[in-house]
Design a protein around this motif. Structure first.
Motif, PDB file in Angstrom:
ATOM      1  N   GLU A 241       0.826  -1.200   0.000  1.00  0.00           N
ATOM      2  CA  GLU A 241       0.000   0.000   0.000  1.00  0.00           C
ATOM      3  C   GLU A 241       0.863   1.253   0.000  1.00  0.00           C
ATOM      4  O   GLU A 241       0.536   2.239  -0.646  1.00  0.00           O
ATOM      5  CB  GLU A 241      -0.891   0.025   1.242  1.00  0.00           C
ATOM      6  CG  GLU A 241      -2.189  -0.720   1.055  1.00  0.00           C
ATOM      7  CD  GLU A 241      -2.974  -0.801   2.347  1.00  0.00           C
ATOM      8  OE1 GLU A 241      -3.184   0.253   2.963  1.00  0.00           O
ATOM      9  OE2 GLU A 241      -3.356  -1.917   2.722  1.00  0.00           O
ATOM     10  N   GLN A 242       1.978   1.204   0.751  1.00  0.00           N
ATOM     11  CA  GLN A 242       2.796   2.407   0.871  1.00  0.00           C
ATOM     12  C   GLN A 242       3.663   2.646  -0.346  1.00  0.00           C
ATOM     13  O   GLN A 242       3.747   3.743  -0.859  1.00  0.00           O
ATOM     14  CB  GLN A 242       3.703   2.289   2.100  1.00  0.00           C
ATOM     15  CG  GLN A 242       2.993   2.727   3.361  1.00  0.00           C
ATOM     16  CD  GLN A 242       3.756   2.307   4.592  1.00  0.00           C
ATOM     17  OE1 GLN A 242       4.922   1.952   4.500  1.00  0.00           O
ATOM     18  NE2 GLN A 242       3.110   2.345   5.729  1.00  0.00           N
ATOM     19  N   GLU A 243       4.324   1.543  -0.806  1.00  0.00           N
ATOM     20  CA  GLU A 243       5.240   1.706  -1.928  1.00  0.00           C
ATOM     21  C   GLU A 243       4.503   2.109  -3.182  1.00  0.00           C
ATOM     22  O   GLU A 243       5.027   2.774  -4.043  1.00  0.00           O
ATOM     23  CB  GLU A 243       5.952   0.377  -2.196  1.00  0.00           C
ATOM     24  CG  GLU A 243       7.125   0.154  -1.276  1.00  0.00           C
ATOM     25  CD  GLU A 243       7.764  -1.182  -1.548  1.00  0.00           C
ATOM     26  OE1 GLU A 243       7.381  -1.813  -2.553  1.00  0.00           O
ATOM     27  OE2 GLU A 243       8.623  -1.589  -0.761  1.00  0.00           O
ATOM     28  N   ASN A 244       3.297   1.646  -3.279  1.00  0.00           N
ATOM     29  CA  ASN A 244       2.558   1.827  -4.496  1.00  0.00           C
ATOM     30  C   ASN A 244       1.244   2.509  -4.143  1.00  0.00           C
ATOM     31  O   ASN A 244       0.197   1.918  -4.210  1.00  0.00           O
ATOM     32  CB  ASN A 244       2.319   0.438  -5.114  1.00  0.00           C
ATOM     33  CG  ASN A 244       1.592   0.523  -6.419  1.00  0.00           C
ATOM     34  OD1 ASN A 244       1.520   1.586  -7.019  1.00  0.00           O
ATOM     35  ND2 ASN A 244       1.035  -0.601  -6.829  1.00  0.00           N
ATOM     36  N   PRO A 245       1.333   3.767  -3.704  1.00  0.00           N
ATOM     37  CA  PRO A 245       0.101   4.411  -3.276  1.00  0.00           C
ATOM     38  C   PRO A 245      -0.884   4.401  -4.438  1.00  0.00           C
ATOM     39  O   PRO A 245      -0.622   4.988  -5.480  1.00  0.00           O
ATOM     40  CB  PRO A 245       0.537   5.827  -2.902  1.00  0.00           C
ATOM     41  CG  PRO A 245       1.846   6.030  -3.557  1.00  0.00           C
ATOM     42  CD  PRO A 245       2.458   4.697  -3.789  1.00  0.00           C
ATOM     43  N   ARG A 246      -1.951   3.688  -4.223  1.00  0.00           N
ATOM     44  CA  ARG A 246      -2.871   3.521  -5.339  1.00  0.00           C
ATOM     45  C   ARG A 246      -3.462   4.866  -5.687  1.00  0.00           C
ATOM     46  O   ARG A 246      -4.082   5.510  -4.852  1.00  0.00           O
ATOM     47  CB  ARG A 246      -3.960   2.522  -4.963  1.00  0.00           C
ATOM     48  CG  ARG A 246      -3.445   1.119  -4.940  1.00  0.00           C
ATOM     49  CD  ARG A 246      -4.390   0.235  -4.207  1.00  0.00           C
ATOM     50  NE  ARG A 246      -4.562   0.683  -2.830  1.00  0.00           N
ATOM     51  CZ  ARG A 246      -5.532   0.252  -2.040  1.00  0.00           C
ATOM     52  NH1 ARG A 246      -6.414  -0.567  -2.493  1.00  0.00           N
ATOM     53  NH2 ARG A 246      -5.601   0.684  -0.805  1.00  0.00           N
ATOM     54  N   GLN A 247      -3.226   5.280  -6.905  1.00  0.00           N
ATOM     55  CA  GLN A 247      -3.733   6.578  -7.297  1.00  0.00           C
ATOM     56  C   GLN A 247      -5.244   6.527  -7.354  1.00  0.00           C
ATOM     57  O   GLN A 247      -5.827   5.529  -7.732  1.00  0.00           O
ATOM     58  CB  GLN A 247      -3.194   6.924  -8.674  1.00  0.00           C
ATOM     59  CG  GLN A 247      -1.996   7.816  -8.570  1.00  0.00           C
ATOM     60  CD  GLN A 247      -1.601   8.315  -9.925  1.00  0.00           C
ATOM     61  OE1 GLN A 247      -2.372   8.266 -10.863  1.00  0.00           O
ATOM     62  NE2 GLN A 247      -0.385   8.761 -10.030  1.00  0.00           N
ATOM     63  N   LEU A 248      -5.832   7.600  -6.956  1.00  0.00           N
ATOM     64  CA  LEU A 248      -7.269   7.664  -7.063  1.00  0.00           C
ATOM     65  C   LEU A 248      -7.640   7.590  -8.525  1.00  0.00           C
ATOM     66  O   LEU A 248      -7.076   8.292  -9.355  1.00  0.00           O
ATOM     67  CB  LEU A 248      -7.769   8.987  -6.509  1.00  0.00           C
ATOM     68  CG  LEU A 248      -7.775   9.094  -5.007  1.00  0.00           C
ATOM     69  CD1 LEU A 248      -8.410  10.392  -4.616  1.00  0.00           C
ATOM     70  CD2 LEU A 248      -8.532   7.937  -4.415  1.00  0.00           C
ATOM     71  N   VAL A 249      -8.561   6.709  -8.800  1.00  0.00           N
ATOM     72  CA  VAL A 249      -9.055   6.657 -10.153  1.00  0.00           C
ATOM     73  C   VAL A 249     -10.236   7.604 -10.203  1.00  0.00           C
ATOM     74  O   VAL A 249     -11.259   7.367  -9.562  1.00  0.00           O
ATOM     75  CB  VAL A 249      -9.469   5.225 -10.516  1.00  0.00           C
ATOM     76  CG1 VAL A 249      -9.918   5.156 -11.946  1.00  0.00           C
ATOM     77  CG2 VAL A 249      -8.303   4.293 -10.266  1.00  0.00           C
ATOM     78  N   ALA A 250     -10.052   8.697 -10.876  1.00  0.00           N
ATOM     79  CA  ALA A 250     -11.138   9.656 -10.951  1.00  0.00           C
ATOM     80  C   ALA A 250     -11.484   9.869 -12.414  1.00  0.00           C
ATOM     81  O   ALA A 250     -10.610  10.161 -13.224  1.00  0.00           O
ATOM     82  CB  ALA A 250     -10.717  10.971 -10.301  1.00  0.00           C
ATOM     83  N   ALA A 308     -12.686  21.913  -8.699  1.00  0.00           N
ATOM     84  CA  ALA A 308     -11.614  22.867  -8.424  1.00  0.00           C
ATOM     85  C   ALA A 308     -11.891  24.120  -9.257  1.00  0.00           C
ATOM     86  O   ALA A 308     -12.933  24.241  -9.898  1.00  0.00           O
ATOM     87  CB  ALA A 308     -10.272  22.252  -8.773  1.00  0.00           C
ATOM     88  N   GLU A 309     -10.929  25.035  -9.248  1.00  0.00           N
ATOM     89  CA  GLU A 309     -11.142  26.249 -10.043  1.00  0.00           C
ATOM     90  C   GLU A 309     -11.197  25.885 -11.526  1.00  0.00           C
ATOM     91  O   GLU A 309     -12.129  26.228 -12.229  1.00  0.00           O
ATOM     92  CB  GLU A 309     -10.003  27.240  -9.757  1.00  0.00           C
ATOM     93  CG  GLU A 309     -10.178  28.594 -10.421  1.00  0.00           C
ATOM     94  CD  GLU A 309     -11.475  29.293  -9.982  1.00  0.00           C
ATOM     95  OE1 GLU A 309     -11.731  29.338  -8.770  1.00  0.00           O
ATOM     96  OE2 GLU A 309     -12.237  29.753 -10.859  1.00  0.00           O
ATOM     97  N   GLY A 310     -10.159  25.147 -11.959  1.00  0.00           N
ATOM     98  CA  GLY A 310     -10.150  24.689 -13.345  1.00  0.00           C
ATOM     99  C   GLY A 310     -10.085  23.173 -13.358  1.00  0.00           C
ATOM    100  O   GLY A 310     -10.730  22.531 -12.537  1.00  0.00           O
ATOM    101  N   ASP A 311      -9.285  22.600 -14.258  1.00  0.00           N
ATOM    102  CA  ASP A 311      -9.156  21.153 -14.283  1.00  0.00           C
ATOM    103  C   ASP A 311      -8.377  20.693 -13.053  1.00  0.00           C
ATOM    104  O   ASP A 311      -7.501  21.386 -12.551  1.00  0.00           O
ATOM    105  CB  ASP A 311      -8.434  20.703 -15.556  1.00  0.00           C
ATOM    106  CG  ASP A 311      -9.429  20.550 -16.686  1.00  0.00           C
ATOM    107  OD1 ASP A 311     -10.521  20.018 -16.425  1.00  0.00           O
ATOM    108  OD2 ASP A 311      -9.113  20.977 -17.815  1.00  0.00           O
ATOM    109  N   LEU A 312      -8.709  19.465 -12.609  1.00  0.00           N
ATOM    110  CA  LEU A 312      -8.081  18.938 -11.396  1.00  0.00           C
ATOM    111  C   LEU A 312      -7.316  17.684 -11.780  1.00  0.00           C
ATOM    112  O   LEU A 312      -7.794  16.869 -12.555  1.00  0.00           O
ATOM    113  CB  LEU A 312      -9.167  18.608 -10.376  1.00  0.00           C
ATOM    114  CG  LEU A 312      -8.709  18.136  -9.022  1.00  0.00           C
ATOM    115  CD1 LEU A 312      -8.098  19.293  -8.254  1.00  0.00           C
ATOM    116  CD2 LEU A 312      -9.873  17.556  -8.258  1.00  0.00           C
ATOM    117  N   ASP A 313      -6.129  17.550 -11.237  1.00  0.00           N
ATOM    118  CA  ASP A 313      -5.334  16.353 -11.508  1.00  0.00           C
ATOM    119  C   ASP A 313      -5.526  15.385 -10.353  1.00  0.00           C
ATOM    120  O   ASP A 313      -5.378  15.765  -9.198  1.00  0.00           O
ATOM    121  CB  ASP A 313      -3.856  16.750 -11.627  1.00  0.00           C
ATOM    122  CG  ASP A 313      -3.046  15.633 -12.257  1.00  0.00           C
ATOM    123  OD1 ASP A 313      -3.499  14.469 -12.154  1.00  0.00           O
ATOM    124  OD2 ASP A 313      -1.991  15.927 -12.834  1.00  0.00           O
ATOM    125  N   ALA A 314      -5.862  14.119 -10.674  1.00  0.00           N
ATOM    126  CA  ALA A 314      -6.102  13.127  -9.620  1.00  0.00           C
ATOM    127  C   ALA A 314      -4.860  12.931  -8.756  1.00  0.00           C
ATOM    128  O   ALA A 314      -4.944  12.479  -7.620  1.00  0.00           O
ATOM    129  CB  ALA A 314      -6.530  11.804 -10.234  1.00  0.00           C
TER     130      ALA A 314
END
Lengths: 397, 169
Positions: A241-250, A308-314
């Motif tokens: 879990e730590q080494e590979n922080p699962r990126q939020l899939v948004a 967010a104000e504009g586009d948001l990066d996951a």
């Protein structure tokens, strides 16, 4: 194809195929019970006279194996634990039911599951035990309808899914490792107790069931693998879990479809404004949050839309919990204002554009509160928690 | 025919645990046993008196939606019967007998078998499960109430063991 477990709740196999898995898994269960010696009432009863603790050893090895497997797989994201049915807690009936089951166990020598195995091993006593179990089930059903006190006892308790990791506030894989280590210690103790009790009972002329397996090599192999399993659970899952922080899939959602979902009162929809300032979006029930500190009450099963104000990066949302389904508003607050809150003027000679403008302007009017229906803004979308209070009547055992 | 000896309990436990893990990850639920008597009785009552069964607090939930026997746990117990039978036959342990200590008569043993069975049928209904569905499956999924149930199973067994010892030792 997403093969995340569990399969049947996710619609794999269909009903017939699902029942086939029941037959296969049940057959392995029955075979293992028989080979452990659980078709023999005397061997089971020996647990309660402490001279053969096979029941304890088999049961806890099985619990540890399945527990470490389940929580390790869920720790690395291969099992969606909220889709696995976990026994809800009704404490009082569980305490009394457990006690009575233990009484019936030592009086009859078998428990319901092992009675089935004993029955197909040809044991007549198992047949009589099972007749008793069927009668007891019927007796309870009559009692539940006729005795208000029994009904009150049976229905007392919250029926919530309260897991030990949740109650203790530690991660499932760490707790699984702890239970495994405790089991290991208890096994070493059990081996010693057995030796002593067997010798003492024999001296007193007791008639003992002599089928205890004392194959020390197998014992150490098994204990070693338990230790390895527990270490696997404790270290591998959290490390992964730590080494590979699962990126939020948004996924992205465009302003107008989102507007339609808000108007349709989509359940479990939750919209969070990540901007520091600004209250100009006119979204009923809009919540506020900062990208670095997610709200504490995000639940699996919620659809969380972030603005967010504009586009948001996951990538900016590394600390947000897994579980809810995240969507980001494409174009952010700016796009919302332009496409939803601003009326559209279509060129009159294009019917298609006119229709589109009509739809958009209705939506626009809804959010701007100029439409009659929108005068009373709808209540904030009701968030349905997906875990924590699941009540699902099921056969249980 | 010679009988095979039993497996090392830890190895048997690992196989049993893998079956339980398979149930969790494939079916999304643990193993069970007492669902079988509950649903069979509910189904039988439904044949004789559908109205009473549908109104019964204990059985109504099983007969509302289709055949009460078309259920994962019921089919799983049929699997247990098949697997147990194969295990007993292949180990040379299929033998008609009444398992008891030499200190107790057959009639007394069977009387206690019936009594213990009735108590367990009642207990597995009250506790919403038995050693399989609560203690084993709920224990492995770390359900709080199931751990309480499991502790009480051992407490109940040890509390009464001394009084029925003649049956077993």
């Amino acid at each position: 194809m997403d093969l995340t477990f569990p399969w049947l709740p996710r619609g794999f196999f269909g009903e017939q195929g699902g029942l086939l898995t029941a037959l296969l898994i049940g057959a392995v269960f029955g075979f293992a019970l028989e080979r452990a010696g659980f078709g023999n009432g005397r061997k089971l009863a020996a647990q309660f006279y402490l001279y053969d603790m096979t029941v304890f050893k088999v049961m806890f090895t099985a619990i540890v194996t399945a527990m470490v497997g389940l929580y390790a797989l869920s720790g690395v994201g291969l099992v969606q634990l909220d889709l696995v049915w976990i026994n809800p807690t009704y404490l009082a009936p569980q305490l009394l039911g457990g006690f009575l089951l233990g009484v019936g166990f030592i009086v009859s020598g078998l428990c319901p599951g092992t009675a089935f195995v004993s029955l197909v091993s040809g044991k007549l006593d198992a047949l009589v035990v099972l007749v008793g179990v069927f009668l007891g089930v019927l007796l309870f059903a009559f009692g539940l309808d006729g005795l208000p006190a029994l009904e009150a006892l049976y229905t007392s308790g919250s029926g919530e899914v309260l897991t030990l990791p949740g109650l203790l506030g530690i991660s499932g894989s760490w707790l699984a490792a702890g239970v495994a280590l405790m089991a290991l210690g208890a096994f070493i103790g059990a081996e010693k107790v057995e030796e002593r009790m067997a010798a003492r009972l024999k001296k007193n002329g007791a008639d003992l069931d002599g089928s205890r397996v004392t194959d020390s090599r197998g014992k150490y192999w098994a204990m070693g693998s338990l230790l390895a399993l527990s270490l696997l659970a404790a270290t591998a899952a959290p490390m992964l879990e730590q080494e590979n922080p699962r990126q939020l899939v948004a996924s992205g959602v465009r302003p107008l479809p989102l507007a339609e979902r808000i108007i349709a009162h989509e359940p479990a929809l939750r919209i969070l404004d990540l901007r520091e300032a600004g209250t100009d979006l006119r979204i009923p029930g809009l919540g506020k949050a900062s990208p670095t500190s997610p709200p504490a009450d995000l639940l699996p099963g919620q659809h969380v839309v972030l603005i967010a104000e504009g586009d948001l990066d996951a990538k900016d949302l590394a600390g947000w919990p897994q579980g809810p389904e995240y969507e980001v508003l494409e174009g952010g607050a700016q796009a919302w204002k332009e496409q939803v809150l601003t009326p559209l003027e279509a060129e009159v000679y294009n019917q298609e554009a006119l229709d589109r403008a009509k739809v958009q302007n209705e939506i626009c009017a809804w959010f701007n509160g100029t439409e009659s229906k929108a005068v009373s803004a709808p209540p904030p979308p009701v968030i349905q928690p997906a875990v924590g209070s699941r009540k699902k009547p099921k056969g249980g055992c | 025919m010679n009988t095979r000896s039993y497996w090392n309990p830890y190895l048997a436990g690992v196989l049993l645990g893998l079956a339980l893990l398979a149930a969790f990850v494939v079916a999304g639920q643990g193993l069970g046993a007492s669902a079988f008597p509950k649903r069979v009785i509910a189904g039988a009552c439904d044949v004789f008196s559908p109205e009473w069964t549908a109104g019964s607090a204990a059985f109504g939930k099983y007969v509302g939606s289709g055949n009460p026997l078309a259920n994962w746990l019921v089919v799983e117990v049929i699997g247990v019967l098949i697997g147990g039978f194969l295990g007993a036959v292949s180990a040379g342990r299929l033998k008609g007998e009444v398992v008891r200590s030499s200190n107790v008569t057959q009639g007394r043993r069977l009387f206690f078998a019936l009594l213990g069975g009735v108590i367990m049928g009642f207990a597995a209904s009250l506790g919403r499960g038995c050693t399989s569905g609560q203690a084993l499956s709920g224990g492995a999924s770390l359900a709080g109430g199931s751990w309480a149930f499991m502790m009480m199973v051992f407490a109940g067994g040890y509390a009464v063991a001394w009084f029925v010892r003649k049956q077993w030792i």
